[in-house]
Design a protein around this motif. Structure first.
Motif, mmCIF file in Angstrom:
data_model
loop_
_atom_site.group_PDB
_atom_site.id
_atom_site.type_symbol
_atom_site.label_atom_id
_atom_site.label_comp_id
_atom_site.label_asym_id
_atom_site.label_seq_id
_atom_site.Cartn_x
_atom_site.Cartn_y
_atom_site.Cartn_z
ATOM 1 N N GLU A 28 41.280 48.641 21.515
ATOM 2 C CA GLU A 28 41.136 50.068 21.815
ATOM 3 C C GLU A 28 42.459 50.698 22.223
ATOM 4 O O GLU A 28 42.837 51.760 21.733
ATOM 5 C CB GLU A 28 40.096 50.276 22.918
ATOM 6 N N ARG A 29 43.215 50.029 23.084
ATOM 7 C CA ARG A 29 44.458 50.622 23.576
ATOM 8 C C ARG A 29 45.509 49.561 23.866
ATOM 9 O O ARG A 29 46.244 49.655 24.849
ATOM 10 C CB ARG A 29 44.183 51.475 24.818
ATOM 11 N N ASN A 30 45.610 48.549 22.993
ATOM 12 C CA ASN A 30 46.639 47.523 23.131
ATOM 13 C C ASN A 30 47.737 47.758 22.104
ATOM 14 O O ASN A 30 47.456 48.101 20.952
ATOM 15 C CB ASN A 30 46.049 46.124 22.923
ATOM 16 N N VAL A 80 52.908 59.541 20.549
ATOM 17 C CA VAL A 80 51.514 59.138 20.668
ATOM 18 C C VAL A 80 50.644 60.389 20.756
ATOM 19 O O VAL A 80 50.887 61.272 21.592
ATOM 20 C CB VAL A 80 51.278 58.242 21.896
ATOM 21 N N LEU A 81 49.660 60.447 19.894
ATOM 22 C CA LEU A 81 48.645 61.501 19.940
ATOM 23 C C LEU A 81 47.397 60.913 20.579
ATOM 24 O O LEU A 81 46.879 59.886 20.117
ATOM 25 C CB LEU A 81 48.347 62.005 18.526
ATOM 26 N N SER A 82 46.913 61.550 21.637
ATOM 27 C CA SER A 82 45.768 60.981 22.355
ATOM 28 C C SER A 82 44.867 62.109 22.834
ATOM 29 O O SER A 82 45.207 63.291 22.780
ATOM 30 C CB SER A 82 46.239 60.145 23.550
ATOM 31 N N SER A 83 43.711 61.672 23.298
ATOM 32 C CA SER A 83 42.711 62.605 23.805
ATOM 33 C C SER A 83 42.413 62.280 25.258
ATOM 34 O O SER A 83 42.469 61.116 25.674
ATOM 35 C CB SER A 83 41.436 62.524 22.967
ATOM 36 N N THR A 84 42.106 63.294 26.001
ATOM 37 C CA THR A 84 41.721 63.081 27.394
ATOM 38 C C THR A 84 40.235 62.812 27.543
ATOM 39 O O THR A 84 39.779 62.504 28.655
ATOM 40 C CB THR A 84 42.092 64.316 28.232
ATOM 41 N N LYS A 85 39.479 62.934 26.470
ATOM 42 C CA LYS A 85 38.039 62.714 26.535
ATOM 43 C C LYS A 85 37.641 61.754 25.416
ATOM 44 O O LYS A 85 38.294 61.666 24.379
ATOM 45 C CB LYS A 85 37.261 64.034 26.369
ATOM 46 N N THR A 86 36.552 61.064 25.617
ATOM 47 C CA THR A 86 36.016 60.220 24.564
ATOM 48 C C THR A 86 35.425 61.091 23.467
ATOM 49 O O THR A 86 35.069 62.252 23.687
ATOM 50 C CB THR A 86 34.930 59.284 25.116
ATOM 51 N N SER A 103 47.299 58.531 31.420
ATOM 52 C CA SER A 103 46.319 59.371 30.721
ATOM 53 C C SER A 103 46.062 58.936 29.288
ATOM 54 O O SER A 103 45.236 59.545 28.608
ATOM 55 C CB SER A 103 46.814 60.827 30.719
ATOM 56 N N LEU A 104 46.755 57.889 28.814
ATOM 57 C CA LEU A 104 46.569 57.422 27.432
ATOM 58 C C LEU A 104 45.344 56.510 27.350
ATOM 59 O O LEU A 104 45.455 55.315 27.076
ATOM 60 C CB LEU A 104 47.822 56.689 26.936
ATOM 61 N N LEU A 105 44.194 57.075 27.599
ATOM 62 C CA LEU A 105 42.971 56.276 27.585
ATOM 63 C C LEU A 105 42.294 56.276 26.221
ATOM 64 O O LEU A 105 41.567 55.340 25.887
ATOM 65 C CB LEU A 105 41.998 56.812 28.643
ATOM 66 N N HIS A 106 42.511 57.306 25.430
ATOM 67 C CA HIS A 106 41.846 57.418 24.143
ATOM 68 C C HIS A 106 42.873 57.763 23.060
ATOM 69 O O HIS A 106 42.938 58.897 22.583
ATOM 70 C CB HIS A 106 40.745 58.478 24.196
ATOM 71 N N PRO A 107 43.711 56.791 22.672
ATOM 72 C CA PRO A 107 44.747 57.074 21.662
ATOM 73 C C PRO A 107 44.121 57.344 20.295
ATOM 74 O O PRO A 107 43.105 56.748 19.921
ATOM 75 C CB PRO A 107 45.589 55.798 21.651
ATOM 76 N N VAL A 108 44.734 58.266 19.560
ATOM 77 C CA VAL A 108 44.267 58.641 18.227
ATOM 78 C C VAL A 108 45.193 58.090 17.159
ATOM 79 O O VAL A 108 44.755 57.463 16.199
ATOM 80 C CB VAL A 108 44.150 60.176 18.107
ATOM 81 N N PHE A 148 43.601 67.583 23.183
ATOM 82 C CA PHE A 148 44.496 66.539 22.692
ATOM 83 C C PHE A 148 45.886 66.740 23.294
ATOM 84 O O PHE A 148 46.300 67.874 23.610
ATOM 85 C CB PHE A 148 44.599 66.572 21.169
ATOM 86 N N THR A 149 46.591 65.635 23.439
ATOM 87 C CA THR A 149 47.935 65.633 24.023
ATOM 88 C C THR A 149 48.862 64.825 23.129
ATOM 89 O O THR A 149 48.479 63.761 22.625
ATOM 90 C CB THR A 149 47.923 65.030 25.436
#
Length: 1491
Positions: A199-201, A282-288, A262-267, A299-300
């Motif tokens: 998921e985030r490795n 890195v493009l990521s989301s703050t929400k699932t 805050s990189l919990l949900h990378p896209v 998105f961030t």
């Protein structure tokens, strides 16, 4: 158990990358097709046929300037626009006239699924061959670094890295590893690579840089002394590096949350250009994703710099509030820089300072985001699945390819060093904007004006572009041509090699960009240069018949050379959809057919007429009759044996209408049997080699010379066995094992025997040999200064198995001697030696010939064994050091060949008729047959060895019986064809059809474009037509008459969602054109089309083959899905004028609405002509009534969604597969009508396809799930764990990797009849053997075949031995590849009661590599596996002594699919599946050696 064998390679391109992998070849293209890795180089060919003008001296007055451009074109490693270096006229002309072509360098089948490719540039001063390494990522978090080994001429594994440990991915709340896609990215400067998994490795693999071993930043010369200098040359002296042995540092794994909390949900993520240290965006989301409904702009985008030494990171910038439909980060090279964020509705550019520019590409953007964007919503684009790559970086131009294949130009406006905006312009058809037909998976730029476009849904293409320039712009193109390489990658710009070539750069970057703009501005025009064949994805398969017009000449000519049945598949998606007609053997196009029983040999020649003295002047003759370049064949010499055994030879004159016997010439038919014929003396002499003499004729067949075969010393008259001609030399091999070598004098045009100065030529007994003219310079001796023109070589094989090579006319000593050829080693060199006592292979003939097409040809050494099996060797050269002999630089590499010859038909031979004995028929070289440079193998297994520039050599059989005479045949009525006579006494003038592909897949494939997304296909035997179920996208319209939603009638939007609308197309099997179309209702999708034998009359019980169609009506989530069943007949109508094939039309017989659920599958059931319909959550048996309704008589409740319904023909045993709830095995009875559940599998299996596989009296069920696993289940009510059969037994699980079997076809097969270990004919009649043909979305065809117990044990043991003995590319494990993936098996519930007892399916892909080994190793491994090793006849490992593992249908058991019996209701009773389908699986599916 069973054996799984892959019949064809995958064709869907998933990844690609350009790199400099092979030294001396410039830019290579690495292409990944799931489990197949191919490496190509590029070649520029002329699109205009001006070769004749060049030969005639029209271009001898080239200027020095043009010559310089031409030489640059030959050595242009960066691309194909070499003419950009100067000369505006030449640039414009070369741009139009040249095409780039792909040439295959190497291909490797990997026991793994490739998920990413990356280029890793080697440090300067690297001692290994190429300039780049290739990094591959595989499913389940694995990396392999490979490089090109120059000495072995293959890819070599540098390192392997695994990240699937439990401590990395094993969290209680994290899904299994295989649920997450892996992403491989590499730093543009090759400082490191990163693999995102789980998921985030993030696994970081650093690479050594040239100055990494010493820290020079803080060096003080006053305190520390003189700065030490590195000796890169001695870094790897004696194999021990003084720096480090590995090109990489230890890798490590980072949690993305450690970079930023805050990189919990990378896209998505990518390495960026123009940074001193490795920098990642890195493009990521703050929400699932499940919690983001109703939220906007969460998105961030963040940029981090990595410190590889400290394993730390620094945040550079962060941009918040980005739209939530972004899905990709594309790193942009200079001068644009930064990153492009791609969303479904917008494009946003973020530069190095965090400044953003974006555009909205459709009206929906305003509703989905509040981010500031420039409005280009009138484009109405959908960016899901799009691809972006560089066109001209200095101009800010990028290529945008949408998921439907449309192309656009993405342009960045650059002010100084900042980006002020971006825009999109779609390319119209006039500019080639519609040449791509399918969704693109990868774009890889090659050179300056070509890009490779890879696709999983259609053919991949090599796309080139040019610019239309005005005269003023052309004049400016002369300015500062040194700056035209600015569109290369950053790593290319860092290379200083070009500085030495072009001098020091004296212009600023701004001046360079302006100069490049002056040259490269202009309207773009795209065209396809080359394409890679693809039959992916295979949607549906059926078998059909080869059809011709009744009572036509084509029907009469094709008798005996057309297979009765052929495999027809619906392949591709969207506009790239097509029907693929596949045959194992070549189906020749017959021009003429006649009886010629006495023919035993054909030779066609084209010779110059003798020049009369009156025409000889200063300028030479003026008539075309005296020049043979490009002319048709004029004469044909035929060797004959009449019924009395009398041997003669005749000559025929070839005309446009055919050929006629020639009389009045000095050609003497009674002179004897012709062994070989050809032309010499630059086509001035016709040579006829007889058994006892050699005759020379002029162009009018006037006899000019006779050379008798008589030994002057002994007086013996040896007879000629075989001959080889290479102007001006002649080689004869005689029955006393001696050789006769002659040369034709250029002035007198007479043959003179050459003196055998080497005693080896006199004292050695020679078995076979040939002459070869080296036109490619592969065998050129650079040290001696030999050019390609005078490089004619003589290859001789002695009776002891030693290969000698002489460079003619030098007969003083051989230039190459290899004593190990008869051991058939994987690699052959002059110093190869086998172990003492190793058995040798019996070689009957050797031939060196060019194989290829008009684009590229290369020589191969072909070995023909005593049983007509073929072994191919590819020669390659190493760079020889000064003073080293030629033999030290020449090597031969064995080419894989899994095709085996048929066993000859044994015919009784009368001792009183010696002429009926089997005559040795040598292989024939053919320089141009339908564009192929090929070799033909005559005999009982007639075959062509075909190769294209994009494939390896393949051996394809010729449809029909054995061939006893063959020659190329090029006349006005048969361009570039061939003539052959079969063993039945029929001669045919034929061509290889040019509308089919052969070498790419190893089978004959003809694609018929449909142009609409094709879902399924069915063959209708009575009318010999095909019904194709298609779906086409159209805008979705809300119902205007809905009583509950009056506002729907007022809806007025331009950007509407697209939904499928189904249609049926009726195709003629003769012309392959659409002759009728039936459209469905809006929102109605065709899901399945089947040909069913249904009862059409309740009173007479009459049956008829009808077309049944299942559809689904889906009008949104708020309305229930409904279904329909249609039954069509194909009726006869009056055809259109001049189109007799249009005499058929679809006629609706019945239509049944299903109120709940779609109709997803159809099948016949029972013996009374009823049909089984999978409708929603029920499977229902229905019967066709005379009033056009379908009466339900029995049903079975299902769970969710039925993906497949099958019935074992005529038994009532039914199989139903659920998309989520496993497999159901049921029975259907007719008195009374009832369906009963016999057994079920696990209720946690996602089944894509299921089918039966009978094996004698046992019945197996084969189910394929969404993870690519094949599950073998069995119904056994007597097993104690099955609860009286209610639970199916799980026998084994087999991993197919990326090749998920989504379609299957159960076909009858035939066992060899001569083996006692196989069932007797009585058992075969009661329980006929079957084979399961499987198709996957990657375009791969495979088979699953039951094995007898003794064959299974031996093959399993053999596979284990081969796994241990063979080297495996990329460090992968074939055994582990076929086991269920660890992450999947951890979460997978067994599909049934475990009863496998550790047994597994035999991997035929491993068995296929048996022939890669040498003879000695094959014997050793076969002996360990329990096979009897024969010590006779060259030490073969099977009873025939051929040394091959697999045999033939009449011999030792390769597969043959003989008849589709037991299906009288389907109209296939008594049919024979011609074409020797056993070659499909290469014999590895069935057993083999007898004890």
């Amino acid at each position: 158990m069973q054996c799984y064998t892959e019949l064809t390679p995958p064709t869907a391109v998933t990844h690609s990358v350009t790199l400099q992998l092979v030294p001396g070849q410039g830019i290579n293209l690495a292409v990944a097709k799931a489990s197949l890795l191919q490496v190509f180089k590029t070649k520029v060919v002329s699109a205009e046929l001006d070769a004749s003008a060049t030969l005639n001296g029209a271009n001898t007055t080239k200027t020095a300037t043009a010559g310089r451009y031409d030489s640059r074109l030959v050595n242009d490693d960066d691309g194909f626009e070499a003419s950009f270096l100067g000369g505006d006229n030449i640039a414009a002309r070369a741009d139009r006239a040249n095409s780039a072509k792909l040439v295959l360098v190497a291909e490797v089948t990997l026991p793994g699924t490739i998920t990413g490719l990356a280029r890793i540039k080697k440090p300067s001063g690297s001692s290994s061959g190429g300039t780049d390494c290739l990094l591959l990522s595989f499913r389940d978090a694995r990396l392999s670094l490979v490089e090109w080994n120059v000495e072995r001429n293959t890819l070599e594994t540098v390192s392997i890295h695994y990240y699937e440990q439990e401590e990395l991915v094993g969290s209680p709340w994290v899904a299994p590893l295989h649920h997450y896609p892996t992403l491989l990215i590499a730093d543009p400067a090759s400082r490191c690579a990163a693999l995102k998994f789980s998921e985030r490795n993030l696994a970081i693999l650093p690479f050594k840089q040239p100055d990494e071993d010493m820290d020079m930043d803080n060096w003080d010369e006053e305190l520390d002394g003189p700065r030490p200098k590195k000796d890169l040359a001695g870094a790897t002296a004696n194999g021990a590096s003084t720096i480090e042995d590995t090109p990489y540092s230890p890798s490590f794994v980072l949690r993305l949350s450690k970079l930023e909390a805050s990189l919990l949900h990378p896209v998505h993520l990518a390495f960026l250009h123009e940074y001193r240290d490795p920098t990642i965006g890195v493009l990521s989301s703050t929400k699932t994703a499940s919690n983001s409904v109703g939220h906007k702009d969460h998105f961030t985008y963040m940029v981090f710099t990595l410190d590889l030494q400290q394993r730390a990171s620094t945040t550079i910038l962060a941009v918040n509030g980005l739209p939530q439909d972004l899905f990709r980060v594309v790193a942009l090279p200079a001068p644009v820089g930064g990153a492009l964020l791609v969303g479904a509705n917008e494009l946003i550019h973020i530069d190095q300072s965090g400044k953003s520019n974006g555009i909205a590409v459709n009206p929906l953007t305003k509703q989905t985001t509040s981010f500031s964007l420039v409005d280009q919503s009138d484009l109405d684009l959908r960016l899901e699945g799009c691809a972006i790559d560089v066109l001209a970086a200095e101009l800010g131009e990028f290529l945008l390819v949408l998921n439907d294949g449309r192309m656009g130009l993405l342009t960045f406006r650059i002010d100084g060093r900042t980006v002020s905006g971006l825009s999109i312009k779609m390319l119209g058809p006039e500019a080639g904007g519609n040449v791509i037909q399918s969704r693109v998976t990868t774009l890889s730029r090659i050179g300056r004006s070509t890009v490779f476009v890879g696709s999983e849904e259609g053919d991949s293409v090599l796309l080139g572009w040019s610019r239309r320039q005005g005269q003023a712009q052309k004049k400016k193109s002369r300015i500062q041509d040194v700056d035209l390489d600015l569109d290369l990658d950053d790593e290319d710009l860092e290379d200083d090699d070009d500085d030495d070539l072009y001098g020091e750069e004296s212009t600023s970057p701004e001046q360079a960009i302006s100069a490049a703009k002056a040259v490269k501005s202009g309207e773009l025009n795209f065209r396809i240069h080359d394409r890679l064949l693809s039959i992916a994805p295979i949607q549906k398969m059926t078998y059909g018949q080869s059809v011709t017009l009744p009572d036509s000449e084509e029907e009469r000519n094709s008798q005996g050379v057309r297979s009765d049945l052929q495999l027809v598949s619906a392949v591709g998606r969207g506009k790239a959809s097509a029907l693929a007609i596949m045959n194992l053997a070549i189906q020749p196009k017959i021009i003429g057919r006649f009886e010629f029983p006495e023919a035993r040999g054909f030779w066609t020649v084209c010779a110059k007429k003798p020049i009369p003295k009156t025409l000889v002047g200063d300028k030479g003759p003026m008539s075309n009759d005296y020049d043979t370049s490009g002319q048709h064949h004029k004469f044909m010499i035929v060797a004959k044996v009449d019924l009395d055994g009398y041997e003669t030879s005749d000559v025929y004159a070839l005309t446009a209408a055919g050929f006629e016997s020639l009389t009045g010439t000095e050609f003497e038919p009674a002179a004897g049997f012709t062994v070989e014929a050809g032309t010499m003396g630059k086509d001035s002499r016709i040579l006829q080699v007889l058994k006892s003499e050699v005759r020379c004729y002029d162009g009018d067949l006037g006899l000019s010379q006779i050379v008798p075969m008589q030994d002057e010393e002994t007086g013996a008259e040896p007879r000629v066995r075989t001959a080889s001609i290479a102007d001006p030399f002649l080689l004869l091999l005689r029955d006393d094992f001696s050789v006769f070598i002659a040369e034709m004098s250029p002035k007198l045009l007479e043959l003179e025997e050459m003196e055998k100065e080497d005693q080896i030529l006199i004292n050695t007994k020679w078995l076979t040999g040939c002459l070869y003219t080296d036109t490619n310079g592969v065998f050129a001796d650079e040290a001696a200064g030999k050019t390609a023109k005078d490089n004619i070589l003589m290859f001789l094989l002695s009776t002891s198995g030693v290969l000698y090579i002489y460079r003619l006319p030098d007969l003083t000593k051989p230039v190459y001697v290899a004593e190990g050829l008869s051991y058939i080693p994987p690699g052959l060199s002059a110093d190869y030696s086998a172990r003492k006592g190793t058995a040798k292979e019996s070689v009957a003939e050797i031939l060196v010939a060019d194989l290829g097409d008009t684009t590229h040809k290369s020589p191969y050494l072909i070995l023909r064994h005593a049983n007509d099996d073929l072994t191919l060797y590819q020669p390659y050269r190493l760079k020889a050091n000064a003073g080293e002999p030629f033999s030290k630089s020449l090597f031969f590499q064995k080419v894989p060949n899994s095709t085996f010859a048929k066993a000859p038909e044994e015919k009784p031979v009368d001792d009183d008729e010696p002429h009926n004995a089997q005559r040795f028929l040598p292989m024939r070289r053919c320089s141009n047959i339908s564009g192929y440079s090929t070799v033909f193998l005559p005999g009982s297994s007639p075959s062509f060895i075909l190769k294209t520039s994009k494939s390896s050599p393949r051996v394809l059989g010729l449809q029909g019986s054995g061939v006893q005479a063959m020659s190329s045949f090029h006349t006005e009525g048969c361009e570039h064809g061939f003539i052959y006579a079969d063993t039945n006494g029929i001669a045919r003038v034929t061509q290889i059809p040019t509308d089919s592909s052969y070498a790419e897949l190893g089978i004959s494939v003809k694609k018929i474009p449909v142009g609409v997304d094709t879902q399924s296909v069915a063959f209708h035997p009575p009318t010999q037509a095909y019904v194709v179920g298609c779906n086409e996208l159209e805008p979705f319209e809300l119902p205007k008459d809905d009583d509950y939603h009056k506002e729907w009638a007022r809806e007025n939007i331009t950007f509407k969602p697209m939904v499928d609308r189904g249609m049926l197309k009726l195709l003629s099997g003769i012309t392959w054109t659409v002759i009728d179309t039936v459209e469905m209702e809006p929102c109605e999708t065709v899901l399945c089309v089947e040909t069913l034998n249904l009862e059409v009359s309740e009173s007479t019980n009459e049956r008829k083959q009808l077309i049944a169609v299942g559809t689904a009506l889906t009008k949104g989530e708020d309305l229930p899905t409904r279904g329909r069943v249609y039954v069509f007949d194909i009726a006869d109508v009056i055809p259109e004028p001049g189109k007799p094939e249009t005499s058929k039309k679809l006629k609706l017989v019945a239509k049944e609405d299903i109120p709940r659920g779609a109709v997803t599958a159809l099948s016949e059931v029972g013996t009374q002509g009823l049909m089984l319909v999978a409708q929603g959550q029920k499977c229902m048996v229905r019967g066709l009534k005379e009033d056009g309704t379908l009466l339900p008589v029995a049903f079975m409740d299902m769970n969710c969604y039925v993906t497949s319904v099958k019935e074992l023909p005529g038994t009532g045993l039914c199989l139903m597969a659920d998309a989520f709830k496993g497999v159901w095995f049921t029975g259907y009875t007719e008195e009374p009508y009832k369906m009963m559940l016999f057994g079920k599998s696990s209720t946690r299996m996602e089944v894509l396809n299921a089918d039966f596989l009978p094996d004698g009296k046992e019945l197996y069920i084969v189910a394929s799930d969404a993870d690519g696993h094949l599950h073998i289940l069995q119904f056994d009510p007597e097993h104690p764990k099955s609860l009286q059969g209610h639970l199916l037994l799980h026998r084994t699980t087999f991993n197919t990797g990326a090749h998920h079997p989504t379609s299957s076809l159960l076909l009858p097969a035939a066992y060899p009849t001569s083996s006692p270990s196989y069932p007797s004919s009585t058992d075969e009649k009661e329980n006929p053997p079957h084979i399961l043909l499987l198709a996957s979305p990657t375009g791969l065809l495979a088979t699953l075949r039951p094995l007898q117990e003794n064959a299974y044990r031996r093959l399993s043991s053999l596979a284990v031995q081969l796994t241990n003995a063979l080297p495996h590319p990329a460090g992968l494990n074939p055994k582990g590849y076929r086991l269920p993936s660890p992450s999947a098996s951890a979460s997978m519930q067994l599909p049934g009661v475990d009863a496998g007892i550790g047994r597994n399916i035999v991997d035929g892909k491993v068995l296929e590599r048996f022939m890669e080994l040498g003879t000695g190793k094959r014997q050793e491994i076969a002996g360990r596996a329990g096979y009897m090793v024969s010590a006779t006849n060259g030490g073969g490992v099977n009873p025939t002594g051929s040394g091959k593992m697999m045999g033939t249908a009449a011999g030792n058991g390769s597969l043959s699919l003989m008849g589709l019996k037991g299906q009288e209701a389907g109209g296939w009773s008594g049919r024979r599946l011609e074409g020797s389908w056993e070659g499909f699986w290469g014999g590895v599916g069935w057993g083999i050696f007898e004890r």
